[in-house]
Motif scaffolding. Structure first.
Motif, mmCIF file in Angstrom:
data_model
loop_
_atom_site.group_PDB
_atom_site.id
_atom_site.type_symbol
_atom_site.label_atom_id
_atom_site.label_comp_id
_atom_site.label_asym_id
_atom_site.label_seq_id
_atom_site.Cartn_x
_atom_site.Cartn_y
_atom_site.Cartn_z
ATOM 1 N N UNK A 1 0.798 -1.231 0.000
ATOM 2 C CA UNK A 1 0.000 0.000 0.000
ATOM 3 C C UNK A 1 0.829 1.279 0.000
ATOM 4 N N UNK A 2 2.162 1.140 -0.063
ATOM 5 C CA UNK A 2 3.014 2.334 -0.014
ATOM 6 C C UNK A 2 4.167 2.223 -0.998
ATOM 7 N N UNK B 1 15.844 8.677 1.165
ATOM 8 C CA UNK B 1 15.153 9.855 0.653
ATOM 9 C C UNK B 1 14.786 9.771 -0.821
ATOM 10 N N UNK B 2 15.008 8.624 -1.454
ATOM 11 C CA UNK B 2 14.632 8.480 -2.861
ATOM 12 C C UNK B 2 13.591 7.373 -3.004
ATOM 13 N N UNK B 3 12.763 7.507 -4.019
ATOM 14 C CA UNK B 3 11.764 6.484 -4.306
ATOM 15 C C UNK B 3 12.394 5.412 -5.170
ATOM 16 N N UNK B 4 12.210 4.173 -4.757
ATOM 17 C CA UNK B 4 12.788 3.024 -5.452
ATOM 18 C C UNK B 4 11.655 2.203 -6.044
ATOM 19 N N UNK B 5 11.798 1.836 -7.301
ATOM 20 C CA UNK B 5 10.795 1.012 -7.961
ATOM 21 C C UNK B 5 10.754 -0.366 -7.316
ATOM 22 N N UNK B 6 9.609 -0.709 -6.739
ATOM 23 C CA UNK B 6 9.434 -2.010 -6.104
ATOM 24 C C UNK B 6 7.949 -2.222 -5.865
ATOM 25 N N UNK B 7 7.526 -3.467 -5.830
ATOM 26 C CA UNK B 7 6.111 -3.766 -5.635
ATOM 27 C C UNK B 7 5.627 -3.464 -4.224
ATOM 28 N N UNK B 8 6.554 -3.333 -3.273
ATOM 29 C CA UNK B 8 6.201 -3.073 -1.880
ATOM 30 C C UNK B 8 6.904 -1.829 -1.366
ATOM 31 N N UNK B 9 6.283 -1.213 -0.371
ATOM 32 C CA UNK B 9 6.897 -0.110 0.350
ATOM 33 C C UNK B 9 6.943 -0.472 1.822
ATOM 34 N N UNK B 10 7.377 0.462 2.634
ATOM 35 C CA UNK B 10 7.531 0.201 4.062
ATOM 36 C C UNK B 10 6.406 0.863 4.858
ATOM 37 N N UNK B 11 5.908 0.122 5.819
ATOM 38 C CA UNK B 11 4.812 0.572 6.661
ATOM 39 C C UNK B 11 5.362 1.293 7.883
ATOM 40 N N UNK B 12 4.821 2.459 8.175
ATOM 41 C CA UNK B 12 5.252 3.207 9.349
ATOM 42 C C UNK B 12 4.460 4.485 9.509
#
Length: 158
Positions: A16-17, A23-34
Motif C-alpha cells: 500500500x506504499x 530519501x529516494x523512491x525506489x521502484x518495487x512492488x512493496x513499500x515500508x509501513x510506518x
C-alpha cells in the motif's frame, strides 16, 4: 571530542506504499509501513546521530503517537537532528550504514542515496558509505516481510 552513535531500524513491507530509502523512491512492488514515510535508512542514520549526542532515540523527538509526524518525509526529521547537532557544536565525521533487504537489489540506487543524503545535510558524499545485503532467504528479511537498516555515525566538534 569524538562521539559515536549506532542505531538499527526495521519496518514491515506493505503493498500500500511506495518504497523510500535514503530519501529516494525506489521502484518495487512493496513499500515500508510506518507512521512517517518509514525510510529505514534515514531512521537509522538519524537515530545514530541522536545516540551520539546522548539525547535518547528517534521516538524522543518524533513520537509515532503525534499527528505532526504522520506521513512526514524522513529527510525532514534528519535535517532537524542535524540542526540540533550543529547547535551542540558537532559535525559529521562519517556515516556507515547497511540496508538489509532481500529485494530489490540496491546497488544501482546506493550512489544516488549517498548524494541525496549528503546534499540534504550539507556534507560531502564521500563521508557517507551505504552497503546493502540480503537475508539469504532466511528470517523476515529473507521472506520479504520487512526491511531493516543499521547505521554508525562518528561526530566531532572542532
Amino acid at each position: 571530542m569524538i562521539k559515536i552513535g549506532h542505531s538499527y531500524d526495521i519496518h514491515k513491507l506493505t503493498n500500500e506504499r511506495k518504497l523510500i530509502l535514503g530519501g529516494i523512491t525506489i521502484e518495487h512492488e512493496f513499500g515500508l509501513l510506518g507512521h512517517s514515510d518509514a525510510d529505514v535508512l534515514l531512521h537509522a542514520i538519524t537515530e545514530a546521530i541522536i545516540g551520539a549526542l546522548g539525547l535518547g532515540d528517534l521516538g524522543t523527538f518524533f513520537p509515532d503517537t503525534s499527528n505532526e509526524f504522520k506521513g512526514i518525509n524522513s529527510m525532514e526529521l534528519l535535517k532537524k537532528i542535524i540542526n540540533i547537532m550543529k547547535l551542540e557544536g558537532y559535525v559529521i565525521n562519517n556515516i556507515d550504514a547497511t540496508i538489509f533487504a532481500q529485494a530489490p537489489k540496491m546497488n544501482s540506487y546506493i550512489q544516488k542515496m549517498r548524494e541525496n543524503i549528503a546534499k540534504n545535510i550539507g556534507i560531502d558524499s564521500n563521508l557517507i558509505n551505504i552497503k546493502a545485503t540480503t537475508g539469504e532467504k532466511l528470517g523476515f528479511i529473507g521472506r520479504k516481510e520487512g526491511m531493516a537498516a543499521e547505521a554508525v555515525v562518528l561526530i566531532t566538534n572542532d
